[in-house]
Scaffold this active site. Structure first.
Site, PDB file in Angstrom:
ATOM      1  N   GLY A  76       0.638  -1.277  -0.019  1.00  0.00           N
ATOM      2  CA  GLY A  76      -0.364  -0.173  -0.209  1.00  0.00           C
ATOM      3  C   GLY A  76       0.758   1.411  -0.149  1.00  0.00           C
ATOM      4  O   GLY A  76       0.884   2.614  -0.508  1.00  0.00           O
ATOM      5  N   HIS A 133      10.243  24.655  12.774  1.00  0.00           N
ATOM      6  CA  HIS A 133      11.957  25.439  12.227  1.00  0.00           C
ATOM      7  C   HIS A 133      12.644  24.284  13.103  1.00  0.00           C
ATOM      8  O   HIS A 133      12.279  24.032  14.174  1.00  0.00           O
ATOM      9  CB  HIS A 133      11.245  26.557  12.408  1.00  0.00           C
ATOM     10  CG  HIS A 133      11.158  26.872  14.000  1.00  0.00           C
ATOM     11  ND1 HIS A 133      12.286  26.999  14.962  1.00  0.00           N
ATOM     12  CD2 HIS A 133       9.668  26.807  13.929  1.00  0.00           C
ATOM     13  CE1 HIS A 133      11.455  27.213  15.468  1.00  0.00           C
ATOM     14  NE2 HIS A 133      10.287  27.452  15.611  1.00  0.00           N
ATOM     15  N   HIS A 181       9.159   7.115  10.383  1.00  0.00           N
ATOM     16  CA  HIS A 181       8.282   7.414  10.351  1.00  0.00           C
ATOM     17  C   HIS A 181       6.824   8.316  10.565  1.00  0.00           C
ATOM     18  O   HIS A 181       7.226   7.549  11.637  1.00  0.00           O
ATOM     19  CB  HIS A 181       7.603   5.970   9.693  1.00  0.00           C
ATOM     20  CG  HIS A 181       6.571   6.430   8.906  1.00  0.00           C
ATOM     21  ND1 HIS A 181       5.336   5.564   8.886  1.00  0.00           N
ATOM     22  CD2 HIS A 181       5.487   7.582   8.915  1.00  0.00           C
ATOM     23  CE1 HIS A 181       4.000   6.105   8.156  1.00  0.00           C
ATOM     24  NE2 HIS A 181       4.144   7.034   7.660  1.00  0.00           N
TER      25      HIS A 181
END
Length: 206
Positions: free
Chosen positions: A12, A129, A138
């Protein structure tokens, strides 16, 4: 965007990367997999990795969501790894971006953030930032990392999690979906809830 890109992994996750590459008019050379469960994916043929001469691969992206597997393949297969960035992603010109990363639709990465290699910045995620994201991380859909957050190698931050500014998250940590992180997280911890609490520790080899 580079052309003639090989994808390693037919899942997927690879479907989303195929879509990103199509949006950039990139050419996909092939989709390969160690143990193919399908002959085609989004109309592209899937071939076994044993049938591939990697010395002839021009550019590649590891299209596998599992952080440990991406790490393993990247150490075993030495090729030119490239990034896949959706056209709708917003990335500051002051971002430092490694190789083999996938930046999905609607993601935002703001100035002086550093993204390592083989990371996934998923759909609608915000990396503010001065964040420092190590290799094989991930960042799941709709995650928000405030400024000056550090994320260690291999960590998985679950969908919709929030991390306040200045937090350090260790390596190979698992942050549960929707967790709110308000204090530093040690290596290998599994954290869930609001506010986030450690419920166990992963083993080094997990």
């Amino acid at each position: 965007m580079e052309t003639n890109i090989t994808l390693y992994g037919a899942s997927g996750h690879s479907k989303v990367i195929i879509d990103i590459l199509n949006c950039n008019s990139a050419t996909i050379a092939s989709v390969i997999d160690d143990h193919p469960k399908t002959d085609t994916i989004l109309g592209l043929p899937v071939i076994k990795n044993t049938d591939v001469d990697f010395s002839k691969v021009d550019q590649m992206i590891i299209s596998i969501g599992n952080n440990k597997v991406r790490e393993r393949i990247s150490t075993q297969v030495k090729v030119n790894y490239v990034n896949a960035i959706h056209p709708s992603a917003i990335i500051s010109n002051a971002v430092t971006l490694g190789k083999g990363n996938v930046i999905m639709a609607g993601a935002i990465i703001n100035p002086d953030a550093i993204i390592g290699n083989h990371c996934i910045i998923n759909t609608g995620a915000v990396v503010e930032h001065d964040c420092h994201i190590a290799n094989f991380v991930h960042v799941s859909p709709s995650v928000s990392l405030a400024g000056n957050v550090t994320v260690g190698q291999g960590t998985h931050i679950g969908i919709g999690a929030k991390v306040i500014q200045g937090i350090t998250i260790g390596k190979w940590v698992t942050i549960g979906a929707g967790a709110v992180i308000i204090k530093d997280v040690p290596d290998y911890a599994v954290v869930v809830g609001n506010p986030g609490k450690i419920i166990k520790f992963n083993k080094d080899n997990e």
